[in-house]
Scaffold this motif. Structure first.
Motif, mmCIF file in Angstrom:
data_model
loop_
_atom_site.group_PDB
_atom_site.id
_atom_site.type_symbol
_atom_site.label_atom_id
_atom_site.label_comp_id
_atom_site.label_asym_id
_atom_site.label_seq_id
_atom_site.Cartn_x
_atom_site.Cartn_y
_atom_site.Cartn_z
ATOM 1 N N LYS A 320 0.809 -1.215 0.000
ATOM 2 C CA LYS A 320 0.000 0.000 0.000
ATOM 3 C C LYS A 320 0.846 1.271 0.000
ATOM 4 O O LYS A 320 0.306 2.378 0.127
ATOM 5 C CB LYS A 320 -0.935 0.012 1.214
ATOM 6 C CG LYS A 320 -1.968 -1.113 1.193
ATOM 7 C CD LYS A 320 -2.899 -1.042 2.390
ATOM 8 C CE LYS A 320 -3.915 -2.179 2.360
ATOM 9 N NZ LYS A 320 -4.844 -2.135 3.516
ATOM 10 N N LEU A 321 2.151 1.126 -0.173
ATOM 11 C CA LEU A 321 3.050 2.274 -0.126
ATOM 12 C C LEU A 321 2.701 3.292 -1.204
ATOM 13 O O LEU A 321 2.486 2.944 -2.360
ATOM 14 C CB LEU A 321 4.500 1.820 -0.302
ATOM 15 C CG LEU A 321 5.567 2.818 0.165
ATOM 16 C CD1 LEU A 321 5.563 2.922 1.687
ATOM 17 C CD2 LEU A 321 6.948 2.416 -0.337
ATOM 18 N N GLU A 322 2.659 4.572 -0.799
ATOM 19 C CA GLU A 322 2.345 5.662 -1.717
ATOM 20 C C GLU A 322 3.521 6.624 -1.884
ATOM 21 O O GLU A 322 3.628 7.293 -2.907
ATOM 22 C CB GLU A 322 1.127 6.439 -1.206
ATOM 23 C CG GLU A 322 -0.126 5.578 -1.125
ATOM 24 C CD GLU A 322 -1.273 6.283 -0.425
ATOM 25 O OE1 GLU A 322 -1.067 7.431 0.050
ATOM 26 O OE2 GLU A 322 -2.366 5.703 -0.333
ATOM 27 N N ARG A 323 4.378 6.690 -0.860
ATOM 28 C CA ARG A 323 5.539 7.587 -0.925
ATOM 29 C C ARG A 323 6.785 6.847 -0.454
ATOM 30 O O ARG A 323 6.798 6.263 0.619
ATOM 31 C CB ARG A 323 5.324 8.819 -0.048
ATOM 32 C CG ARG A 323 6.533 9.759 -0.008
ATOM 33 C CD ARG A 323 6.341 10.899 0.970
ATOM 34 N NE ARG A 323 7.521 11.760 1.038
ATOM 35 C CZ ARG A 323 7.675 12.759 1.907
ATOM 36 N NH1 ARG A 323 6.711 13.026 2.781
ATOM 37 N NH2 ARG A 323 8.779 13.474 1.906
ATOM 38 N N LEU A 324 7.826 6.884 -1.273
ATOM 39 C CA LEU A 324 9.099 6.268 -0.939
ATOM 40 C C LEU A 324 10.199 7.308 -1.109
ATOM 41 O O LEU A 324 10.346 7.885 -2.189
ATOM 42 C CB LEU A 324 9.377 5.069 -1.843
ATOM 43 C CG LEU A 324 10.754 4.398 -1.694
ATOM 44 C CD1 LEU A 324 10.942 3.855 -0.282
ATOM 45 C CD2 LEU A 324 10.914 3.284 -2.731
ATOM 46 N N GLU A 325 10.936 7.578 -0.023
ATOM 47 C CA GLU A 325 12.018 8.560 -0.078
ATOM 48 C C GLU A 325 13.270 7.966 0.550
ATOM 49 O O GLU A 325 13.252 7.542 1.713
ATOM 50 C CB GLU A 325 11.625 9.842 0.664
ATOM 51 C CG GLU A 325 12.711 10.906 0.651
ATOM 52 C CD GLU A 325 12.296 12.172 1.380
ATOM 53 O OE1 GLU A 325 13.163 12.814 2.014
ATOM 54 O OE2 GLU A 325 11.099 12.531 1.317
ATOM 55 N N VAL A 326 14.352 7.940 -0.220
ATOM 56 C CA VAL A 326 15.595 7.355 0.246
ATOM 57 C C VAL A 326 16.745 8.335 0.026
ATOM 58 O O VAL A 326 16.922 8.851 -1.078
ATOM 59 C CB VAL A 326 15.915 6.034 -0.504
ATOM 60 C CG1 VAL A 326 17.175 5.392 0.075
ATOM 61 C CG2 VAL A 326 14.736 5.076 -0.441
#
Length: 453
Positions: A320-326
């Motif tokens: 369900k991930l909507e935002r990924l920041e690395v």
């Protein structure tokens, strides 16, 4: 120090008590003398508070009257309430079943008021304040503040001092803590952050907590979150917690980002089954096998991301991930891996709902944009963040040459890279809006991510 006196017949005595953390000091004797003094220590602040309240009640039953300080005040001038809290598992279960149902809180509040529990009045006051007009709401909010102060012993237990010192900040919702932040306030702080987190998650006031942020754990030595993670895991399961931020500190003012250590957080996943947002800031991240079925947002901020953590992120299960920041960081501070290691992210594997992607603070940004236009995940994105990296004019040309691939983006962030004015012009119109200011100096021999140390 609250002072009680007893005057009857030939008796002319005083008794004083000061509570601080796990200890309290009592002083007693004939009025007019220095009297005797004794300090007692306990295993926990809760144990000290319980004995403190017991002694106060005993003195009051014997006829001692408070003559110095307001009724029920502790040594800091803040009021302490001795009433024991009540609980109703059935009514709490109704709230857990539907946490946004205000009626469930109000029913519980009515029951608590019937039991003489101050939390019941707090629920009623907060509900009234939320539904009042602006003029009346102000007065009700002041009543809420006064009520919290008066009954802080019941509502916060051993955390009362941390709250008074503003090292524990909380947001209350209908009688319960909805959001909390714990962290040392300065170098002289004696706050035991992991212990406070443990107390918080075990306290009735945090029964329905949704958000927890943890700031500085240690300002003198190694600031790491091992014991905080252990405290959360020891709580076994916190079903209501949806947002967790480990590393809520200001860098470099409080500590450098690479002088603070996230370490192994893999135990959190089972303990927090309904987590929606996980934000980690610091070095030495060990993520293990990531399985977070309800997660919508993951943010990893670091000056050097180890290869193991890169691979954990690339293979994570979070449907369900909507935002990924690395943030990848600098080679000199432990950053490992490259474009080939994040290929599963570029291919969008298990990331069908991601609309916002940040591949930031990277030393391989130029290599990344060589293949980014063909990434399977790109068409589904609304926002793309490549800031704080080493994007040069070479990379800017790559973006401009494949501008059609980015035109659907609502926003593209290229700030704090290493482009010249020429590069900024090349990328200025390739997406709905493009942020490309605040560029850093370009040096072919020494190119580095914006945040390393």
């Amino acid at each position: 120090m609250p002072r009680y006196e007893f005057k009857e017949g030939s008796s002319n005595k005083f008794w004083e008590i000061t509570l601080e953390g796990k200890t309290f000091t009592t002083k007693w004797g004939r009025i007019g003398t220095d009297g005797q003094e004794k300090t007692q220590s306990f295993d926990s602040p809760e144990a000290a508070l319980k004995e403190h309240d017991k002694l106060v009640r005993e003195k009051e039953k014997k006829g001692y009257e408070l003559v110095d300080g307001e009724d029920g005040e502790d040594g800091d001038g803040d009021e302490v309430e001795a009433v024991e809290g009540k609980s109703n598992p059935e009514l709490e279960a109704a709230i857990l079943k539907d946490p946004d149902n205000q009626d469930a809180y109000l029913v519980y509040g009515d029951w608590l008021q019937g039991q003489g529990d101050p939390r019941g009045e707090l629920i009623a006051l907060q509900h009234a304040a939320a539904n009042a007009d602006s003029a009346e709401a102000g007065a009700l909010k002041r009543k809420v503040t006064a009520h919290l102060k008066k009954h802080k012993a019941l509502l916060l237990g051993g955390m009362a001092k941390a709250w008074s010192d503003e090292e524990l900040t909380v947001q209350w919702h209908l009688g319960f803590i909805r959001e909390a932040r714990v962290g040392k306030g300065d170098y002289d702080s004696e706050l035991d952050v992991p212990e406070t987190v443990k107390q918080l998650l075990a306290h009735p006031s945090a029964r329905f907590i949704r958000s927890l942020a943890v700031g500085m754990v240690d300002m003198d030595g190694e600031n790491n979150y091992d014991d905080v993670t252990a405290a959360i895991v020891a709580a076994k399961e916190v079903p209501t917690l949806q947002n967790l931020f480990l590393g809520d500190f200001q860098y470099p003012d409080e500590t450098e980002i690479s002088w603070s250590y996230v370490n192994d957080v893999s135990g959190l996943y089972k303990a927090l089954p309904n987590l929606r947002s996980l934000r980690l800031r610091g070095a030495s991240a060990e993520l293990g096998k990531v399985e977070l079925p309800e997660l919508r947002e993951f943010i990893m901020e670091t000056g050097g991301l180890p290869l193991g953590a890169v691979k954990s992120i690339a293979s994570a299960t979070w449907p369900k991930l909507e935002r990924l920041e690395v943030w990848f960081g600098a080679d000199g501070y432990g950053a490992e891996g490259g474009v080939e290691d994040i290929q599963p992210i570029l291919d969008g594997k298990g990331l069908s709902n991601v609309k916002v992607l940040g591949l930031r603070n990277s030393e391989f940004t130029d290599d990344l944009v060589k293949v980014l236009h063909t990434a399977k995940i790109l068409p589904q994105l609304e926002k793309l963040d490549l800031s704080m990296g080493c994007l040069s004019d070479v990379g800017a040309h790559e973006l401009a040459n494949h501008a059609a691939a980015y035109k659907h983006l609502k926003h593209l962030d290229l700030t704090e890279n290493t482009m010249t004015g020429e590069g900024e012009k090349l990328v200025a119109k390739i997406a709905g809006t493009v942020a490309a200011g605040n560029q850093r100096d370009y040096d072919e021999e020494y190119r580095y991510a914006a945040v390393g140390e």
